[in-house]
Design a protein around this motif. Structure first.
Motif, PDB file in Angstrom:
ATOM      1  N   ALA A 145      42.140  52.935  74.216  1.00 46.70           N
ATOM      2  CA  ALA A 145      42.199  51.848  73.967  1.00 46.70           C
ATOM      3  C   ALA A 145      43.184  51.161  75.279  1.00 46.70           C
ATOM      4  N   GLY A 146      44.469  51.288  74.679  1.00 45.67           N
ATOM      5  CA  GLY A 146      45.458  50.814  75.756  1.00 45.67           C
ATOM      6  C   GLY A 146      46.239  51.920  76.602  1.00 45.67           C
ATOM      7  N   GLY A 147      46.893  51.611  77.624  1.00 40.71           N
ATOM      8  CA  GLY A 147      47.470  52.623  78.533  1.00 40.71           C
ATOM      9  C   GLY A 147      48.470  53.466  77.842  1.00 40.71           C
ATOM     10  N   ASN A 148      49.198  53.187  76.703  1.00 40.13           N
ATOM     11  CA  ASN A 148      50.019  54.193  76.092  1.00 40.13           C
ATOM     12  C   ASN A 148      49.628  54.797  74.991  1.00 40.13           C
ATOM     13  N   ASP A 149      48.369  54.811  74.683  1.00 43.32           N
ATOM     14  CA  ASP A 149      47.741  55.261  73.455  1.00 43.32           C
ATOM     15  C   ASP A 149      47.767  56.936  73.664  1.00 43.32           C
ATOM     16  N   GLN A 150      48.171  57.445  72.476  1.00 43.61           N
ATOM     17  CA  GLN A 150      48.210  58.976  72.131  1.00 43.61           C
ATOM     18  C   GLN A 150      46.906  59.291  71.454  1.00 43.61           C
ATOM     19  N   VAL A 151      46.406  60.323  71.915  1.00 43.72           N
ATOM     20  CA  VAL A 151      45.028  60.801  71.074  1.00 43.72           C
ATOM     21  C   VAL A 151      45.493  62.001  70.261  1.00 43.72           C
TER      22      VAL A 151
END
Length: 153
Positions: free
Chosen positions: A2-8
């Motif tokens: 979703a966002g640029g700093n999202d961890q998966v």
């Protein structure tokens, strides 16, 4: 993502694990994959990534008290961007200071990153990764895989 700093976080149920359907070799549920015994460790998966970003890849694991076969047996973490990408890899030994039953740790225990080219090619928006120990021929067991963590850096 979703966002640029999202961890998966990729759970074991979403990983491809060689021999995982054979209950002699693996015990698997939604939250963990426990290696009972194998001489060929191959765990792979993939995740969507954003062009122009760099991602850190790590496997969060632990060793059971009765873990065996890991001494002097390096494992490799490999990753590539897109199906036709070139693999980068890092060979690591399980940390000596961490003995069986001492909690979770990361493989690799230091940064392993992949850069996604900024060109926005849809084929390059997939990160493929894996954890391997297929070279020693040694039987090993007692490794528990908790998740794979992919973090933008």
């Amino acid at each position: 993502m979703a966002g640029g700093n999202d961890q998966v976080e990729v759970k074991p149920k979403n990983l491809n694990i060689v021999w995982s359907e054979d209950k002699r070799y693996w015990k698997r549920d939604d939250e963990t994959a426990e290696l009972l015994q194998v001489c060929w460790l191959e765990v792979t998966g993939s995740a969507k990534v954003r062009p122009g970003n760099r991602y850190k890849i790590s496997f969060e694991v632990s060793l059971k008290d009765d873990a065996f076969g890991w001494s002097g047996c390096p494992v490799s973490v490999m990753a590539k961007i897109g199906k036709k990408g070139r693999y980068s890899w890092k060979r690591v030994k399980l940390p000596d200071q961490l003995s069986a039953g001492n909690g979770r740790f990361s493989i690799p225990d230091e940064d392993f990153t992949m850069d996604v080219p900024p060109n926005g090619n849809v084929a390059q928006e997939e990160l493929y990764f894996g954890l391997y120990e297929i070279w020693s021929g040694k039987w090993k067991g007692g490794l528990i895989i908790h998740k794979v963590i992919i973090t933008p850096v």
